[in-house]
Write an enzyme that holds these catalytic residues in place. Structure first.
Site, PDB file in Angstrom:
ATOM      1  N   ARG A  90      -6.661  -2.139 -10.602  1.00 16.80           N
ATOM      2  CA  ARG A  90      -5.652  -1.603  -9.678  1.00 16.80           C
ATOM      3  C   ARG A  90      -4.451  -1.122 -10.501  1.00 16.80           C
ATOM      4  NH1 ARG A  90      -1.960  -4.783  -5.287  1.00 16.80           N
ATOM      5  NH2 ARG A  90      -0.868  -2.932  -4.560  1.00 16.80           N
ATOM      6  N   GLU A 333       0.849 -10.793   9.279  1.00 19.36           N
ATOM      7  CA  GLU A 333      -0.340 -11.512   9.738  1.00 19.36           C
ATOM      8  C   GLU A 333       0.007 -12.868  10.349  1.00 19.36           C
ATOM      9  OE1 GLU A 333      -3.119 -11.834   6.397  1.00 19.36           O
ATOM     10  OE2 GLU A 333      -2.615  -9.774   5.859  1.00 19.36           O
ATOM     11  N   GLU A 383      -7.048  -6.020  -0.192  1.00 18.69           N
ATOM     12  CA  GLU A 383      -6.949  -4.975  -1.217  1.00 18.69           C
ATOM     13  C   GLU A 383      -8.061  -5.098  -2.243  1.00 18.69           C
ATOM     14  OE1 GLU A 383      -2.935  -6.368  -1.496  1.00 18.69           O
ATOM     15  OE2 GLU A 383      -2.206  -4.318  -1.670  1.00 18.69           O
TER      16      GLU A 383
END
Ligand code: ADP
Length: 398
Positions: A90, A333, A383
């Site tokens: 990433r 969340e 992710e």
């Protein structure tokens, strides 16, 4: 065979291992320096089995990734019988050029290095992590996945700042957008949950964690993101200010003598929830303080909510409508209070919360009232899974 996902951040390395065939998670881990530049704590949590935690002398990202690979191999999670087939790195910034996942070779490493000035804390860390996997894993293919890539199609009217055009031409000063991997995952997951094609959806996705941003997505394409040239723009965050009047910066430099470095530190580390509440940058702690009557903690939460609500409204208008509002990230969340407060006032966009569903929700869930024209979704962002998915697709298509 497995896919290794590596996320070298500004002070930690997160890693995840997935089975290649079905993308089931095998293990996840975190290497964290936590303020100690010499010794790192490495935690490895296999999907099956107990967590392992060790302390190692690790001085840089390269050493960190190698230590993580050693732990995976000592735990028999990778080895001769369970080789790593591909590594997904990433990377936070791909400038204007990079519009999707890329194979990492010598030329690509040079391209990535050119973006270092745009993300000075992250790109060098990413390059070190790449070097470590090259050294340790020989010929295993490496793929780079860029947070900015999801925003490759943002139109100029959304990405240009009203400053001299030459700043854009000479210095690349424009809005890029961040948290793209999370927003891309939530886009796909929202379509799945709504059982509709992503092509027909107008979504506003709020990723609210220690950092926070929102994206307007139309037909699967990101139209704009609240973060800009840097991840400092947009929402108020844990300790980052988010958007403020740039005139304030001129004022405190000219009238109060603050230096550029002091300002940098204050805007990144002493602002946001921490700056207003004086309690913490952690949302849970600020919520707890507010609940026990701490006035500035409540004020911090009120400013936070106000700004999220205002930006959600602005993004929905840029889309010309709203099919679903998505909450994601640690705060989105988990805080039913935050969601309820943000949703007060967005009924005018056709989004009506079901208070009981909201209070009891376990992500992933739809917490809108049954007759609400626009849905309100709570999605646990993944992710690492998104990166693993993209790596597998690249390998299968190659
Ligand atoms: P990061 O951006 O570092 O990945 P996270 O997405 O994990 O961060 O979000 C961290 C934030 O989520 C913290 O501010 C934390 O207080 C908040 N958070 C986590 N759990 C809860 C909860 N149950 N209620 C409210 N906030 C929570």
């Amino acid at each position: 065979m497995s896919i290794l996902v590596i996320n070298a951040g500004s002070s930690s390395v997160k890693f995840g291992l997935f089975r290649f065939d079905d993308l089931q998670p095998v293990a996840r881990g975190l290497l964290d320096w936590a303020g100690n530049s010499r010794q790192a704590t490495i935690t490895l949590q296999p999907t099956e089995g107990d967590a392992i935690c060790v302390h190692r002398d690790v001085h840089d990202y390269r050493g960190g990734v190698i230590a993580a690979l050693e732990m995976l191999s000592q735990g028999n999670l990778v080895g001769l019988n369970t080789p790593i087939r591909v590594v997904g790195h990433r990377l936070i910034h791909g400038g204007e050029e990079i519009r999707g996942p890329v194979w990492i070779d010598e030329a690509m490493k040079r391209t990535i290095a050119r973006f270092a000035h745009l993300a000075p804390l992250h790109i060098p860390a990413g390059l070190e992590a790449i070097a470590a996997t090259e050294a340790a894993l020989g010929g295993v293919p490496l793929i780079g996945l860029f947070d900015t890539a999801f925003f490759a199609d943002i139109p100029p009217c959304a990405y240009l700042y009203p400053v001299p055009y030459q700043w854009y031409e000479d210095w690349g000063i424009r809005r890029y957008g961040f948290h793209g991997t999370s927003h891309a995952y939530c886009t796909q997951r929202a379509a799945e949950m709504l059982d509709r094609s992503v092509k027909e959806l107008k979504l506003v996705i709020c990723h609210l964690g220690q950092g926070g941003s929102a994206t307007a997505v139309c037909g699967g394409v990101a139209i704009t993101n609240t973060m800009g040239f840097t991840p400092l723009e947009g929402f108020m965050m844990g300790s980052r200010s988010g958007t403020i009047d740039p005139g304030i910066l001129i004022h405190v430099q000219r009238e109060r003598g603050l230096t550029v470095d002091q300002l940098d530190h204050i805007l990144h580390n002493e602002s946001g929830l921490l700056g207003i509440s004086g309690v913490s940058s952690d949302f849970r702690q600020v919520e707890a303080a507010a609940a026990s009557g701490h006035r500035r903690a409540q004020l911090a939460l009120d400013v936070y909510v106000y700004r999220v609500r205002a930006m959600v409204g602005a993004l929905a208008v840029t889309l010309g409508g709203l099919d679903a509002l998505v909450f994601s990230g640690g705060i989105g969340e988990n805080s039913a209070w935050l969601r309820a407060e943000v949703c007060k006032g967005i009924e005018c966009l056709g989004a009506h919360l079901d208070p009981r569903h909201n209070a009891q929700c376990q992500p992933d869930a739809d917490v809108a009232a049954h007759d609400s024209p626009a849905r309100i979704l709570v999605i646990h962002t993944r992710e690492d899974l998104m990166i693993a998915r993209q790596c597998r697709r690249m390998m299968e298509e190659s």
